[in-house]
Design a protein around this motif. Structure first.
Motif, PDB file in Angstrom:
ATOM      1  N   ILE A  18       0.846  -1.197   0.000  1.00  8.59           N
ATOM      2  CA  ILE A  18       0.000   0.000   0.000  1.00  8.59           C
ATOM      3  C   ILE A  18       0.879   1.244   0.000  1.00  8.59           C
ATOM      4  O   ILE A  18       0.650   2.204  -0.730  1.00  8.59           O
ATOM      5  N   LEU A  19       1.927   1.210   0.826  1.00 12.26           N
ATOM      6  CA  LEU A  19       2.818   2.367   0.936  1.00 12.26           C
ATOM      7  C   LEU A  19       3.515   2.640  -0.396  1.00 12.26           C
ATOM      8  O   LEU A  19       3.570   3.792  -0.853  1.00 12.26           O
ATOM      9  N   ILE A  20       4.039   1.592  -1.026  1.00 10.20           N
ATOM     10  CA  ILE A  20       4.783   1.792  -2.278  1.00 10.20           C
ATOM     11  C   ILE A  20       3.859   2.357  -3.354  1.00 10.20           C
ATOM     12  O   ILE A  20       4.198   3.327  -4.044  1.00 10.20           O
ATOM     13  N   ALA A  21       2.671   1.797  -3.479  1.00 11.81           N
ATOM     14  CA  ALA A  21       1.733   2.281  -4.503  1.00 11.81           C
ATOM     15  C   ALA A  21       1.329   3.725  -4.210  1.00 11.81           C
ATOM     16  O   ALA A  21       1.241   4.554  -5.117  1.00 11.81           O
ATOM     17  N   ALA A  22       1.090   4.027  -2.936  1.00  9.08           N
ATOM     18  CA  ALA A  22       0.637   5.372  -2.572  1.00  9.08           C
ATOM     19  C   ALA A  22       1.736   6.402  -2.814  1.00  9.08           C
ATOM     20  O   ALA A  22       1.453   7.533  -3.213  1.00  9.08           O
ATOM     21  N   LEU A  23       2.993   6.013  -2.597  1.00  7.11           N
ATOM     22  CA  LEU A  23       4.099   6.950  -2.851  1.00  7.11           C
ATOM     23  C   LEU A  23       4.141   7.344  -4.328  1.00  7.11           C
ATOM     24  O   LEU A  23       4.334   8.517  -4.671  1.00  7.11           O
ATOM     25  N   GLY A  24       3.943   6.358  -5.209  1.00 10.56           N
ATOM     26  CA  GLY A  24       3.924   6.645  -6.639  1.00 10.56           C
ATOM     27  C   GLY A  24       2.782   7.581  -6.995  1.00 10.56           C
ATOM     28  O   GLY A  24       2.946   8.537  -7.755  1.00 10.56           O
ATOM     29  N   GLU A  25       1.603   7.290  -6.424  1.00  6.23           N
ATOM     30  CA  GLU A  25       0.438   8.117  -6.702  1.00  6.23           C
ATOM     31  C   GLU A  25       0.641   9.539  -6.181  1.00  6.23           C
ATOM     32  O   GLU A  25       0.216  10.511  -6.804  1.00  6.23           O
ATOM     33  N   LEU A  26       1.320   9.643  -5.043  1.00  7.84           N
ATOM     34  CA  LEU A  26       1.574  10.971  -4.472  1.00  7.84           C
ATOM     35  C   LEU A  26       2.396  11.821  -5.440  1.00  7.84           C
ATOM     36  O   LEU A  26       2.084  12.998  -5.671  1.00  7.84           O
ATOM     37  N   VAL A  27       3.422  11.239  -6.020  1.00  2.00           N
ATOM     38  CA  VAL A  27       4.268  11.999  -6.951  1.00  2.00           C
ATOM     39  C   VAL A  27       3.449  12.411  -8.183  1.00  2.00           C
ATOM     40  O   VAL A  27       3.510  13.565  -8.631  1.00  2.00           O
ATOM     41  N   ALA A  28       2.639  11.474  -8.700  1.00  2.00           N
ATOM     42  CA  ALA A  28       1.813  11.810  -9.863  1.00  2.00           C
ATOM     43  C   ALA A  28       0.850  12.951  -9.526  1.00  2.00           C
ATOM     44  O   ALA A  28       0.699  13.903 -10.288  1.00  2.00           O
ATOM     45  N   VAL A 229      -4.785  11.288  -0.143  1.00  2.00           N
ATOM     46  CA  VAL A 229      -5.614  12.383   0.372  1.00  2.00           C
ATOM     47  C   VAL A 229      -5.521  12.409   1.895  1.00  2.00           C
ATOM     48  O   VAL A 229      -5.338  13.464   2.513  1.00  2.00           O
ATOM     49  N   PHE A 230      -5.640  11.216   2.473  1.00  2.00           N
ATOM     50  CA  PHE A 230      -5.549  11.055   3.932  1.00  2.00           C
ATOM     51  C   PHE A 230      -4.276  11.718   4.457  1.00  2.00           C
ATOM     52  O   PHE A 230      -4.265  12.356   5.499  1.00  2.00           O
ATOM     53  N   ALA A 231      -3.179  11.546   3.716  1.00  2.00           N
ATOM     54  CA  ALA A 231      -1.882  12.066   4.154  1.00  2.00           C
ATOM     55  C   ALA A 231      -1.676  13.505   3.707  1.00  2.00           C
ATOM     56  O   ALA A 231      -0.586  14.048   3.882  1.00  2.00           O
ATOM     57  N   GLY A 241       0.188   6.877   7.632  1.00  2.00           N
ATOM     58  CA  GLY A 241      -1.129   6.433   7.204  1.00  2.00           C
ATOM     59  C   GLY A 241      -1.128   4.989   6.745  1.00  2.00           C
ATOM     60  O   GLY A 241      -2.000   4.206   7.104  1.00  2.00           O
ATOM     61  N   ALA A 242      -0.121   4.618   5.938  1.00  2.00           N
ATOM     62  CA  ALA A 242      -0.056   3.247   5.426  1.00  2.00           C
ATOM     63  C   ALA A 242       0.066   2.265   6.588  1.00  2.00           C
ATOM     64  O   ALA A 242      -0.561   1.203   6.592  1.00  2.00           O
ATOM     65  N   TYR A 243       0.872   2.622   7.589  1.00  2.00           N
ATOM     66  CA  TYR A 243       1.031   1.712   8.728  1.00  2.00           C
ATOM     67  C   TYR A 243      -0.201   1.693   9.611  1.00  2.00           C
ATOM     68  O   TYR A 243      -0.531   0.667  10.210  1.00  2.00           O
ATOM     69  N   LEU A 244      -0.915   2.822   9.682  1.00  2.00           N
ATOM     70  CA  LEU A 244      -2.166   2.836  10.441  1.00  2.00           C
ATOM     71  C   LEU A 244      -3.187   1.901   9.779  1.00  2.00           C
ATOM     72  O   LEU A 244      -3.820   1.077  10.445  1.00  2.00           O
ATOM     73  N   PHE A 245      -3.300   2.008   8.439  1.00  2.00           N
ATOM     74  CA  PHE A 245      -4.226   1.128   7.728  1.00  2.00           C
ATOM     75  C   PHE A 245      -3.768  -0.319   7.846  1.00  2.00           C
ATOM     76  O   PHE A 245      -4.576  -1.219   8.054  1.00  2.00           O
ATOM     77  N   GLY A 246      -2.468  -0.543   7.708  1.00  2.00           N
ATOM     78  CA  GLY A 246      -1.940  -1.897   7.856  1.00  2.00           C
ATOM     79  C   GLY A 246      -2.238  -2.447   9.241  1.00  2.00           C
ATOM     80  O   GLY A 246      -2.619  -3.603   9.401  1.00  2.00           O
ATOM     81  N   PRO A 274     -10.395   2.055   9.884  1.00  2.00           N
ATOM     82  CA  PRO A 274      -9.811   2.863   8.808  1.00  2.00           C
ATOM     83  C   PRO A 274     -10.750   3.966   8.341  1.00  2.00           C
ATOM     84  O   PRO A 274     -10.326   5.084   8.059  1.00  2.00           O
ATOM     85  N   TYR A 275     -12.041   3.629   8.309  1.00  2.00           N
ATOM     86  CA  TYR A 275     -13.010   4.599   7.801  1.00  2.00           C
ATOM     87  C   TYR A 275     -13.213   5.711   8.821  1.00  2.00           C
ATOM     88  O   TYR A 275     -13.312   6.889   8.467  1.00  2.00           O
ATOM     89  N   LEU A 276     -13.284   5.318  10.108  1.00  2.00           N
ATOM     90  CA  LEU A 276     -13.391   6.339  11.158  1.00  2.00           C
ATOM     91  C   LEU A 276     -12.174   7.252  11.109  1.00  2.00           C
ATOM     92  O   LEU A 276     -12.289   8.478  11.178  1.00  2.00           O
ATOM     93  N   ALA A 277     -10.987   6.642  10.966  1.00  2.00           N
ATOM     94  CA  ALA A 277      -9.759   7.437  10.940  1.00  2.00           C
ATOM     95  C   ALA A 277      -9.772   8.400   9.763  1.00  2.00           C
ATOM     96  O   ALA A 277      -9.387   9.567   9.884  1.00  2.00           O
ATOM     97  N   THR A 278     -10.268   7.929   8.600  1.00  2.00           N
ATOM     98  CA  THR A 278     -10.324   8.803   7.425  1.00  2.00           C
ATOM     99  C   THR A 278     -11.210  10.011   7.709  1.00  2.00           C
ATOM    100  O   THR A 278     -10.858  11.155   7.398  1.00  2.00           O
ATOM    101  N   ILE A 279     -12.361   9.757   8.321  1.00  2.00           N
ATOM    102  CA  ILE A 279     -13.277  10.866   8.620  1.00  2.00           C
ATOM    103  C   ILE A 279     -12.616  11.847   9.580  1.00  2.00           C
ATOM    104  O   ILE A 279     -12.642  13.074   9.369  1.00  2.00           O
ATOM    105  N   VAL A 280     -11.974  11.300  10.637  1.00  2.00           N
ATOM    106  CA  VAL A 280     -11.329  12.181  11.610  1.00  2.00           C
ATOM    107  C   VAL A 280     -10.262  13.041  10.933  1.00  2.00           C
ATOM    108  O   VAL A 280     -10.204  14.261  11.132  1.00  2.00           O
ATOM    109  N   VAL A 281      -9.463  12.413  10.083  1.00  2.00           N
ATOM    110  CA  VAL A 281      -8.407  13.175   9.422  1.00  2.00           C
ATOM    111  C   VAL A 281      -8.997  14.249   8.510  1.00  2.00           C
ATOM    112  O   VAL A 281      -8.545  15.392   8.499  1.00  2.00           O
ATOM    113  N   LEU A 282     -10.031  13.895   7.773  1.00  2.00           N
ATOM    114  CA  LEU A 282     -10.638  14.882   6.879  1.00  2.00           C
ATOM    115  C   LEU A 282     -11.213  16.054   7.661  1.00  2.00           C
ATOM    116  O   LEU A 282     -11.109  17.214   7.252  1.00  2.00           O
ATOM    117  N   VAL A 283     -11.801  15.748   8.828  1.00  2.00           N
ATOM    118  CA  VAL A 283     -12.329  16.827   9.670  1.00  2.00           C
ATOM    119  C   VAL A 283     -11.186  17.704  10.163  1.00  2.00           C
ATOM    120  O   VAL A 283     -11.249  18.938  10.083  1.00  2.00           O
TER     121      VAL A 283
END
Lengths: 307, 360
Positions: A18-28, A229-231, A241-246, A274-283
């Motif tokens: 998840i972390l490796i894929a997300a890092l690539g997406e972050l750069v894009a 987005v979460f990060a 974030g990746a480790y929290l989801f993991g 994970p979903y609760l955490a996403t909401i909290v972070v977005l707030v």
């Protein structure tokens, strides 16, 4: 407490792709391109990595093949969205569907064939030690993911090229007017994202389950997209974030398997976390105004130079 | 293929002439048979098994049938669309092979009264919806016998998808037969809420092995858990749906193999002959719809002999695993001594026998 080390070892395995894929997406995304095709690129990387490992038994070559395959399909996306200015959201979704189908087709002859797992990077004395394995018991992609967090942070924050990439993502017309190739930079960023997604996909057959199964990434590409987005587009937060989801993905299973201390928090709650955490972070992000502006200003908008 | 207007006229003319030829023309028409699978045919497990059944049907009846299949059909509204399309394409016999397709089958079947539907492992019947199932639990009883003998920790795990009767029955059969051998034998079920997510199946297996389990049974569709068992070197586990020994030569003790083919042939023959009615079949080891894979070489001969006794006992009817006295996992007696549970009771089983930890 004796459970702690096994839990961490399993958690690292779950978080790494998840972390490796997300890092690539972050750069894009930092370059202003929203590529929702991560799941598809991961699957193409997974089958390419599997096939390479199957025929050569060289996991490093397998990772490389995964990277090339992911990069190759991301080029299709880049051509459509950057050269032809197609809608990025729709093209990204199409890329996921395409990648899922292509990998299933390519993988059909390999379904009943196991491969060898990638071995730990460090010698057995460390890698198999009951305690030290928590640091040294992993294979190359795990350490690679940590190095890439630091490298991407440094690249975006401290290098001239990183500054140009961010400028292209924040204000494409300004970057264009002072002579930078917006399309060129975005091509590079998208292809990098594709290569990272491909490596992340190859981690599934190489690290987790040494087999090919259709759709074996099972939605983790989408988690990677959400994590960016979460990060709020920051590499270090992405790591957390990746480790929290993991952690929650792993703890859900240990809570179900374990009982006792581990079951103090019910597994349903772990599954919902994970979903609760996403909401909290977005707030939190929307409360802190400065962070909400962290999204690249040109994210998802096609670049059409006026001159 | 593109049709010109003239072709369409020809086809139309032929169709108009058809009734003149009488019933025989229809009788020789190929029976179109559709299958929908919840996962991929390459899962080496449950869906693979159904697809092997389809191929068996095609081979057995040859030109008399034309089979098609749709894989990866989600259990939900999308399934309705797929069923409807299959019916509209002229399939007169449709097999819906997963439990979760039930609601959609009932709904679509009402719209196509002349199409025969068969739903695997389900419980809702209708005039044109038959049910078919396999007594997988008979295979679990054989597995449990081996597990009871071989487990050193006396702790087995069972990775399940969802707590439906089908899965609960398997867990209970494993526990009951394991405890016949070792009264301290326990089974810990873990539900992972998916049929196909290899990484999650693998992680669940890791979590369970970390906590002292040395036998892993699974009721999900792939070999991921067995591969982890192989990698960790525990006593072993069991293939589900198909022989998975290629993935885990040391860890697969035996496998429960689904063999749906003969059932599919019987149903297709009945539709062709016009004698099909909505049935409710539940076949097992005896009818060879459920078969056992080869026993692993590392299993001692006396254990194999014991497992064989259970297998043959279920074939000749002398042994029924769900025979009382059976207590549930709260200690209450559910089945009195000497009484065998009825099929209806089994198909609605929602409680665990003694020795099964209540899932959290």
């Amino acid at each position: 407490m004796e459970m702690l080390i096994p839990i961490i070892v399993t958690l690292v395995g779950a978080a790494t792709p998840i972390l490796i894929a997300a890092l690539g997406e972050l750069v894009a995304e930092k370059s202003g391109v929203l590529n929702l095709g991560v799941e598809g690129m991961m699957l193409v990387g997974a089958i390419a990595g599997f096939v390479a490992q199957f025929y050569t038994g060289n996991p490093y070559l397998a990772l490389l093949c995964g990277a090339f395959a992911g990069a190759a399909v991301s080029l299709i996306f880049a051509f459509l969205t950057l050269s032809l200015s197609a809608n990025q959201t729709a093209t990204g979704l199409a890329l996921t569907i395409f990648g899922t189908g292509l990998s299933a087709l390519a993988g059909a002859p390999y379904s009943a064939k196991p491969i060898a797992l990638m071995q730990p990077l460090f010698p057995d004395m460390l890698a198999r030690d009951p305690f030290w394995r928590v640091f040294f018991g992993y294979s190359f992609p795990v350490y690679f993911s940590f190095i890439m967090v630091a490298a991407i942070w440094w690249f975006l924050k401290r290098t001239r090229s990183g500054l140009i990439l961010r400028a292209v993502g924040e204000n494409d017309h300004s970057a264009h007017s002072i002579g930078y190739s917006v399309t060129g930079v975005r091509y590079a960023a998208v292809v990098f994202g594709g290569a990272m997604a491909g490596i992340a996909g190859a981690c599934f057959p190489l690290l987790l389950t040494p087999q090919w199964a259709e759709s074996m990434t099972a939605g983790r590409g989408w988690i990677a997209v959400a994590l960016v987005v979460f990060a709020s587009w920051r590499p270090l937060r992405l790591l957390a974030g990746a480790y929290l989801f993991g952690l929650v993905m792993t703890m859900e299973l240990y809570a179900k398997a374990g009982g006792g201390v581990l079951a103090v928090i019910p597994s349903e709650l772990w599954a919902a976390l994970p979903y609760l955490a996403t909401i909290v972070v977005l707030v939190l992000i929307s409360i802190r105004r400065d962070a909400s502006t962290n999204a690249p200003a040109c994210l998802g908008k096609p670049f059409m130079p006026t001159n | 293929m593109t049709l010109s207007r003239r072709d369409i006229l020809k086809i139309g003319g032929a169709a108009a002439a058809l009734p003149l030829l009488g019933g025989t023309a229809f009788a020789q028409e190929k029976l179109k048979v559709g299958f929908i699978y919840v996962g991929t045919i390459n899962d080496n497990g449950y869906n693979y098994g159904h697809n092997q059944g389809r191929i068996f049907l095609q081979d057995a009846l040859g030109d008399a049938v034309e089979t098609t299949y749709v894989e990866n059909v989600p259990e939900g509204p999308d399934c309705e669309r797929v069923l409807r399309e299959l019916a509209q394409q002229g399939n007169k016999l449709i097999f819906a092979t997963s439990f979760g397709f039930g609601d959609a089958v009932i709904k679509v079947a009402a719209e196509f009264p002349d199409v025969a539907f068969e739903h695997a492992t389900g419980y809702m019947k209708a005039d044109n919806v038959g049910l078919y199932n396999a007594r997988f639990y008979e295979g679990r009883a054989v597995c449990g016998t081996i597990a009871g003998h071989l487990s050193k920790t006396g702790k087995a795990a069972y990775i399940g998808s969802f707590p439906i009767p089908e899965v609960v029955m398997g867990i209970n059969a494993l526990a009951l037969s394991g405890r016949r051998i070792n009264p301290a034998f326990t089974v810990k079920p873990v539900y992972i809420s998916t049929w196909n997510d290899p990484a999650k199946e693998g992680d669940a297996a890791r979590a369970l092995i970390d906590q002292g389990v040395d036998i892993i049974a699974q009721h999900t569709d792939g070999p991921a858990a067995l591969q982890v068992a192989q990698e960790r070197g525990i006593v072993g586990g069991f293939g589900q749906g198909a022989d998975m020994s290629a993935f885990a030569p040391e860890a697969q003790l035996t496998a429960i193999i689904d063999h749906w083919g003969p059932h599919y042939v019987n149903s297709a023959k009945a539709v062709i002959a016009g004698t099909w009615t909505a049935g409710d079949t539940w076949e097992g080891l005896k009818e060879e719809v459920v078969q056992m894979g080869a026993y692993n070489k590392k299993i001692p001969a006396d254990v194999v002999a014991d497992a064989e006794k259970i297998r043959t006992g279920q074939i000749d009817g002398s042994f029924k695993i769900f025979t009382g006295p059976i207590k549930d996992n709260t200690g209450a007696e559910r089945v009195a001594a000497g009484v065998a549970m009825t099929d209806a009771e089994l198909l609605s089983m929602d409680w665990y026998v003694e020795g099964v930890e209540q899932p959290v």
